[in-house]
Design a protein around this motif. Structure first.
Motif, PDB file in Angstrom:
ATOM      1  N   ALA A  75       0.812  -1.217   0.000  1.00  0.00           N
ATOM      2  CA  ALA A  75       0.000   0.000   0.000  1.00  0.00           C
ATOM      3  C   ALA A  75       0.847   1.270   0.000  1.00  0.00           C
ATOM      4  CB  ALA A  75      -0.949  -0.003   1.189  1.00  0.00           C
ATOM      5  N   GLN A  76       1.855   1.344   0.860  1.00  0.00           N
ATOM      6  CA  GLN A  76       2.654   2.566   0.947  1.00  0.00           C
ATOM      7  C   GLN A  76       3.451   2.808  -0.336  1.00  0.00           C
ATOM      8  OE1 GLN A  76       2.413   4.911   3.105  1.00  0.00           O
ATOM      9  NE2 GLN A  76       0.982   3.812   4.452  1.00  0.00           N
ATOM     10  N   ASP A  95     -12.962   1.477  -9.981  1.00  0.00           N
ATOM     11  CA  ASP A  95     -11.595   1.269  -9.483  1.00  0.00           C
ATOM     12  C   ASP A  95     -11.341   2.069  -8.210  1.00  0.00           C
ATOM     13  OD1 ASP A  95     -10.116  -0.180 -11.977  1.00  0.00           O
ATOM     14  OD2 ASP A  95     -11.561   1.297 -12.686  1.00  0.00           O
ATOM     15  N   VAL A  96     -11.817   3.308  -8.188  1.00  0.00           N
ATOM     16  CA  VAL A  96     -11.609   4.143  -7.000  1.00  0.00           C
ATOM     17  C   VAL A  96     -12.351   3.557  -5.804  1.00  0.00           C
ATOM     18  CG1 VAL A  96     -12.041   6.415  -5.979  1.00  0.00           C
ATOM     19  CG2 VAL A  96     -11.174   6.234  -8.325  1.00  0.00           C
ATOM     20  N   GLY A  97     -13.546   3.017  -6.033  1.00  0.00           N
ATOM     21  CA  GLY A  97     -14.289   2.390  -4.949  1.00  0.00           C
ATOM     22  C   GLY A  97     -13.527   1.236  -4.321  1.00  0.00           C
ATOM     23  N   PHE A  98     -12.904   0.414  -5.160  1.00  0.00           N
ATOM     24  CA  PHE A  98     -12.122  -0.714  -4.639  1.00  0.00           C
ATOM     25  C   PHE A  98     -10.859  -0.239  -3.937  1.00  0.00           C
ATOM     26  CE2 PHE A  98     -14.822  -3.559  -6.997  1.00  0.00           C
ATOM     27  CZ  PHE A  98     -14.720  -4.760  -6.313  1.00  0.00           C
ATOM     28  N   LEU A  99     -10.167   0.745  -4.510  1.00  0.00           N
ATOM     29  CA  LEU A  99      -8.951   1.246  -3.865  1.00  0.00           C
ATOM     30  C   LEU A  99      -9.279   1.940  -2.547  1.00  0.00           C
ATOM     31  CD1 LEU A  99      -7.165   2.503  -7.074  1.00  0.00           C
ATOM     32  CD2 LEU A  99      -6.266   0.766  -5.511  1.00  0.00           C
ATOM     33  N   ASP A 100     -10.368   2.688  -2.535  1.00  0.00           N
ATOM     34  CA  ASP A 100     -10.781   3.333  -1.279  1.00  0.00           C
ATOM     35  C   ASP A 100     -11.088   2.293  -0.208  1.00  0.00           C
ATOM     36  OD1 ASP A 100     -10.461   5.888  -2.186  1.00  0.00           O
ATOM     37  OD2 ASP A 100     -12.596   6.277  -2.534  1.00  0.00           O
ATOM     38  N   LEU A 108      -6.333   4.137   6.250  1.00  0.00           N
ATOM     39  CA  LEU A 108      -5.702   5.216   5.495  1.00  0.00           C
ATOM     40  C   LEU A 108      -6.756   6.088   4.822  1.00  0.00           C
ATOM     41  CD1 LEU A 108      -2.827   3.148   3.842  1.00  0.00           C
ATOM     42  CD2 LEU A 108      -2.592   4.823   5.693  1.00  0.00           C
ATOM     43  N   PRO A 109      -6.428   7.358   4.529  1.00  0.00           N
ATOM     44  CA  PRO A 109      -7.373   8.251   3.843  1.00  0.00           C
ATOM     45  C   PRO A 109      -7.704   7.724   2.446  1.00  0.00           C
ATOM     46  CG  PRO A 109      -5.571   9.496   4.817  1.00  0.00           C
ATOM     47  CD  PRO A 109      -5.186   8.055   4.900  1.00  0.00           C
ATOM     48  N   PRO A 110      -8.853   8.131   1.891  1.00  0.00           N
ATOM     49  CA  PRO A 110      -9.242   7.677   0.548  1.00  0.00           C
ATOM     50  C   PRO A 110      -8.274   8.165  -0.519  1.00  0.00           C
ATOM     51  CG  PRO A 110     -10.704   9.413   1.320  1.00  0.00           C
ATOM     52  CD  PRO A 110      -9.862   9.019   2.490  1.00  0.00           C
ATOM     53  N   LEU A 111      -8.355   7.534  -1.680  1.00  0.00           N
ATOM     54  CA  LEU A 111      -7.407   7.786  -2.764  1.00  0.00           C
ATOM     55  C   LEU A 111      -7.344   9.254  -3.155  1.00  0.00           C
ATOM     56  CD1 LEU A 111      -5.505   6.441  -4.844  1.00  0.00           C
ATOM     57  CD2 LEU A 111      -7.490   6.193  -6.354  1.00  0.00           C
ATOM     58  N   GLY A 112      -8.496   9.929  -3.196  1.00  0.00           N
ATOM     59  CA  GLY A 112      -8.530  11.315  -3.634  1.00  0.00           C
ATOM     60  C   GLY A 112      -7.676  12.252  -2.816  1.00  0.00           C
ATOM     61  N   GLU A 113      -7.346  11.869  -1.576  1.00  0.00           N
ATOM     62  CA  GLU A 113      -6.509  12.716  -0.731  1.00  0.00           C
ATOM     63  C   GLU A 113      -5.017  12.519  -0.987  1.00  0.00           C
ATOM     64  OE1 GLU A 113      -7.491  12.840   3.393  1.00  0.00           O
ATOM     65  OE2 GLU A 113      -9.650  12.615   3.030  1.00  0.00           O
ATOM     66  N   HIS A 114      -4.681  11.544  -1.817  1.00  0.00           N
ATOM     67  CA  HIS A 114      -3.270  11.270  -2.106  1.00  0.00           C
ATOM     68  C   HIS A 114      -2.861  11.768  -3.487  1.00  0.00           C
ATOM     69  CE1 HIS A 114      -2.954   8.557   1.400  1.00  0.00           C
ATOM     70  NE2 HIS A 114      -4.170   8.159   1.060  1.00  0.00           N
ATOM     71  N   VAL A 115      -3.835  12.037  -4.356  1.00  0.00           N
ATOM     72  CA  VAL A 115      -3.536  12.403  -5.741  1.00  0.00           C
ATOM     73  C   VAL A 115      -4.039  13.813  -6.026  1.00  0.00           C
ATOM     74  CG1 VAL A 115      -3.619   9.990  -6.459  1.00  0.00           C
ATOM     75  CG2 VAL A 115      -5.688  11.415  -6.651  1.00  0.00           C
ATOM     76  N   ASP A 116      -3.612  14.346  -7.166  1.00  0.00           N
ATOM     77  CA  ASP A 116      -4.020  15.702  -7.541  1.00  0.00           C
ATOM     78  C   ASP A 116      -5.470  15.734  -8.009  1.00  0.00           C
ATOM     79  OD1 ASP A 116      -3.314  18.569  -8.319  1.00  0.00           O
ATOM     80  OD2 ASP A 116      -4.013  17.761 -10.229  1.00  0.00           O
ATOM     81  N   SER A 117      -5.843  14.780  -8.866  1.00  0.00           N
ATOM     82  CA  SER A 117      -7.196  14.739  -9.408  1.00  0.00           C
ATOM     83  C   SER A 117      -7.428  13.374 -10.049  1.00  0.00           C
ATOM     84  CB  SER A 117      -7.409  15.850 -10.448  1.00  0.00           C
ATOM     85  OG  SER A 117      -6.494  15.701 -11.525  1.00  0.00           O
ATOM     86  N   ILE A 118      -8.692  13.102 -10.374  1.00  0.00           N
ATOM     87  CA  ILE A 118      -9.061  11.839 -11.019  1.00  0.00           C
ATOM     88  C   ILE A 118      -9.933  12.164 -12.219  1.00  0.00           C
ATOM     89  CG2 ILE A 118     -10.245   9.630 -10.768  1.00  0.00           C
ATOM     90  CD1 ILE A 118      -9.659   9.814  -7.740  1.00  0.00           C
TER      91      ILE A 118
END
Length: 238
Positions: A75-76, A95-100, A108-118
């Protein structure tokens, strides 16, 4: 630096909330819309069998995944690779639902908090081709992307195909000589001004066949939008 990651997953089934898990992650890196080769491809042991319908789609067996790491072990590293990038995903909510869900299980925080945009290429395609099939295969056929090697779904292969599809979907951006605040183009190189007055540009008049084909496309779009197209209203007002 404009960094984009084209991402795809394969899963044990369709319901992250129902206990299905990610079994494969494929990521392709673009910098300034160019493939870099700095890709990420991982398989995971989900701790459960794939649903028979999912297995028919991706062909990744429980036996193959037995010696693969769990998602939590990677994950890290995954988040480090994705951090700050714009993600390009087809049908992103899946895909975002599964990664979240995987991140939630790890606290860990959801994917959107780690990336710039989707960016969801399915939503893009629906806007560009209303009323048309907009699956990845359909877009490959429409945009001339070779998908002959796609017998089964695979996260890395699908991400590579989607990268080509995305570049073709947005290719019009390359044709515009738009300078940024620094006076440079998309590749970061300075743009020189061109005096267009020295060119005599010919005017090409559409043939009757081209006009008829254009009108047919407009009619299809008008039908798909239930008659809500702006040009019909403007033409009547004129």
């Amino acid at each position: 630096m404009t960094r984009q990651i084209v991402l795809d997953t394969e899963t044990t089934g369709l319901s992250a909330e129902g206990g299905d898990r990610i079994i494969e992650l494929g990521c392709v890196e673009l910098v300034h819309r160019k493939l870099t080769g700095n890709n990420l491809h991982l398989y995971f042991n989900p701790g459960r069998d794939s649903h028979p319908d999912a297995l028919r789609v991706h062909g990744i067996t429980t036996e193959f995944l037995q010696d693969k790491p769990r998602f939590d072990a990677c994950a890290q590293d995954i988040l480090h690779y994705l951090r700050g990038a714009e993600l390009i995903i087809h049908n992103a909510s899946f895909d975002v639902g599964f990664l979240d869900k995987e991140l939630q299980l790890l606290g860990l925080p959801p994917l959107g908090e780690h990336v710039d945009s989707i960016t969801d290429t399915l939503a893009m395609a629906k806007e560009m081709y209303p009323g048309k099939r907009n699956s990845l295969d359909a877009l490959c056929d429409r945009l001339g992307v070779d998908n002959s090697g796609r017998q089964l779904h695979g996260a890395l292969l699908d991400a590579e195909l989607l990268a080509d599809v995305y570049i073709n979907l947005t290719r019009g951006q390359d044709a515009l000589l738009i300078m940024d605040d620094a006076g440079s183009g998309a590749d970061g190189q300075p743009l020189s001004s061109v005096d267009l007055s020295q060119f005599a540009l010919p005017v090409l008049v559409a043939t009757p066949q081209e006009l008829a084909a254009h009108e047919d496309v407009l009619a299809q779009i008008d039908k798909a939008s239930d008659g809500k197209t702006v040009w019909r209203t403007l033409s009547v007002a004129a």
